[in-house]
Design a protein around this motif. Structure first.
Motif, PDB file in Angstrom:
ATOM      1  N   UNK A 107     -19.146  21.884 -17.089  1.00 43.50           N
ATOM      2  CA  UNK A 107     -19.946  22.263 -15.927  1.00 43.50           C
ATOM      3  C   UNK A 107     -21.005  23.258 -16.396  1.00 43.50           C
ATOM      4  N   UNK A 108     -22.205  22.775 -16.548  1.00 41.95           N
ATOM      5  CA  UNK A 108     -23.352  23.567 -16.961  1.00 41.95           C
ATOM      6  C   UNK A 108     -24.553  23.155 -16.110  1.00 41.95           C
ATOM      7  N   UNK A 109     -25.573  24.007 -16.076  1.00 47.43           N
ATOM      8  CA  UNK A 109     -26.782  23.635 -15.342  1.00 47.43           C
ATOM      9  C   UNK A 109     -27.380  22.351 -15.903  1.00 47.43           C
ATOM     10  N   UNK A 110     -27.230  22.155 -17.205  1.00 49.19           N
ATOM     11  CA  UNK A 110     -27.788  20.965 -17.844  1.00 49.19           C
ATOM     12  C   UNK A 110     -27.040  19.692 -17.471  1.00 49.19           C
ATOM     13  N   UNK A 111     -25.802  19.830 -16.966  1.00 47.46           N
ATOM     14  CA  UNK A 111     -25.015  18.655 -16.599  1.00 47.46           C
ATOM     15  C   UNK A 111     -24.977  18.429 -15.090  1.00 47.46           C
ATOM     16  N   UNK A 112     -25.532  19.367 -14.326  1.00 49.08           N
ATOM     17  CA  UNK A 112     -25.525  19.245 -12.865  1.00 49.08           C
ATOM     18  C   UNK A 112     -26.841  18.641 -12.380  1.00 49.08           C
ATOM     19  N   UNK A 113     -26.753  17.702 -11.475  1.00 44.64           N
ATOM     20  CA  UNK A 113     -27.943  17.147 -10.828  1.00 44.64           C
ATOM     21  C   UNK A 113     -28.208  17.985  -9.580  1.00 44.64           C
ATOM     22  N   UNK A 114     -28.918  19.089  -9.760  1.00 42.90           N
ATOM     23  CA  UNK A 114     -29.119  20.045  -8.671  1.00 42.90           C
ATOM     24  C   UNK A 114     -29.892  19.435  -7.506  1.00 42.90           C
ATOM     25  N   UNK A 115     -30.855  18.573  -7.815  1.00 43.69           N
ATOM     26  CA  UNK A 115     -31.639  17.941  -6.755  1.00 43.69           C
ATOM     27  C   UNK A 115     -30.752  17.050  -5.882  1.00 43.69           C
ATOM     28  N   UNK A 122     -24.408  19.144   4.572  1.00 37.85           N
ATOM     29  CA  UNK A 122     -23.620  20.368   4.705  1.00 37.85           C
ATOM     30  C   UNK A 122     -22.156  20.004   4.899  1.00 37.85           C
ATOM     31  N   UNK A 123     -21.290  20.761   4.253  1.00 39.50           N
ATOM     32  CA  UNK A 123     -19.866  20.488   4.342  1.00 39.50           C
ATOM     33  C   UNK A 123     -19.339  19.664   3.195  1.00 39.50           C
ATOM     34  N   UNK A 124     -20.243  19.032   2.434  1.00 41.75           N
ATOM     35  CA  UNK A 124     -19.802  18.308   1.241  1.00 41.75           C
ATOM     36  C   UNK A 124     -19.495  19.319   0.137  1.00 41.75           C
ATOM     37  N   UNK A 125     -18.594  18.949  -0.751  1.00 40.61           N
ATOM     38  CA  UNK A 125     -18.166  19.872  -1.793  1.00 40.61           C
ATOM     39  C   UNK A 125     -19.335  20.288  -2.686  1.00 40.61           C
ATOM     40  N   UNK A 126     -20.152  19.327  -3.102  1.00 42.67           N
ATOM     41  CA  UNK A 126     -21.276  19.628  -3.979  1.00 42.67           C
ATOM     42  C   UNK A 126     -22.295  20.535  -3.327  1.00 42.67           C
TER      43      UNK A 126
END
Length: 271
Positions: A107-115, A122-126
């Protein structure tokens, strides 16, 4: 006189501890791969005596400043070997946990699809995890790499524990203030059995005021312990494949009850 002597001994011990850490980082790290074939990048070879010294020294520093995450990390690595074996076995015996151990996600910023996470409802885990990161101005990249665990697979288990810590805040609905951190540590101590979690759970309350102590002992503490004992192994969840799942649904699946205090509403009300 006795107090001055004790303070002098503490300073001397702290200095010796810092010298030991410096020597380990500068004098041994470059020989790791030539001496131990197959261990992970960054691994530092230590003797049992050195591990004991690191454990005591990091424990002293961490007690003085709980926000010294580097010392908390050293304490966890040098005291948790047997517990890490147990956690590894629990993951191996869980189909999803076995997949995590096999694929080794990080779990890193480089592995997260932030967009994509920001576009989730709202209410979803991500979406709630991303909101936690934004509201508290924290980043998953702040988690230290493992150095003192003498087994490559166990090192990953320790790293995974660190990386899912912020996810525990999201699942438990806890803020990053001292009360929230202590509540999460109570949950993690019951869930994992890691000595550093137990130490944080025992000593963390000493930094709370009377009102927050009452909240911890009457509601948050018992709730955190109960959920830590009854919940499914939190390291066995492939969270990266659960971002679009409802937070409430994920809690039910893991047998985690909603928090007795809604800190989200408190934040909105300015309390």
């Amino acid at each position: 006189m006795l107090l001055r002597f004790l303070r002098l001994k503490q300073r001397q011990y702290t200095l010796n501890f810092k010298v030991c850490v410096h020597r380990l980082h500068t004098g041994r790290a470059d020989r790791t791969f030539s001496h131990y074939d197959g261990l992970y990048p960054g691994h530092i070879i230590t003797t049992p005596f050195q591990k004991a010294l690191l454990a005591v020294g990091s424990g002293v520093v961490a007690l003085q400043d709980p926000y010294r995450h580097d010392m908390v990390a050293v304490l966890g690595e040098t005291t948790g070997h047997l517990v890490l074996i147990n956690l590894r076995d629990r993951m191996r015996n869980d189909p999803e946990g076995y997949t995590v151990l096999t694929e080794r996600p990080k779990i890193r910023l480089s592995t997260l699809d932030l967009e994509k996470m920001a576009s989730l409802p709202d209410g979803s885990f991500g979406r709630e995890y991303l909101r936690f990161l934004e509201d508290n101005e924290v980043t998953p990249d702040s988690r230290a790499e493992v150095k003192f665990v003498d087994d490559e697979e166990l090192a990953y288990v320790m790293l995974r524990y660190r990386e899912v810590h912020d996810l525990m805040h999201t699942l438990l609905g806890m803020p990053t203030n001292m009360l929230g951190e202590v509540a999460v540590k109570w949950f993690e101590a019951a869930q994992t059995g890691l000595p550093m979690c137990a130490l944080g759970a025992l000593l963390g309350p000493l930094r709370l005021n009377t009102r927050r102590l009452q909240s911890l002992f009457t509601s948050l503490g018992p709730w955190a312990l109960q959920n830590g004992w009854q919940a499914r192994c939190v390291l066995s969840i492939f969270y990266e494949r659960r971002w679009d799942q409802s937070l409430e649904e994920l809690r039910r699946e893991l047998k985690i009850q909603p928090p007795p205090v809604d800190f989200t509403k408190r934040r909105k009300n300015g309390r």
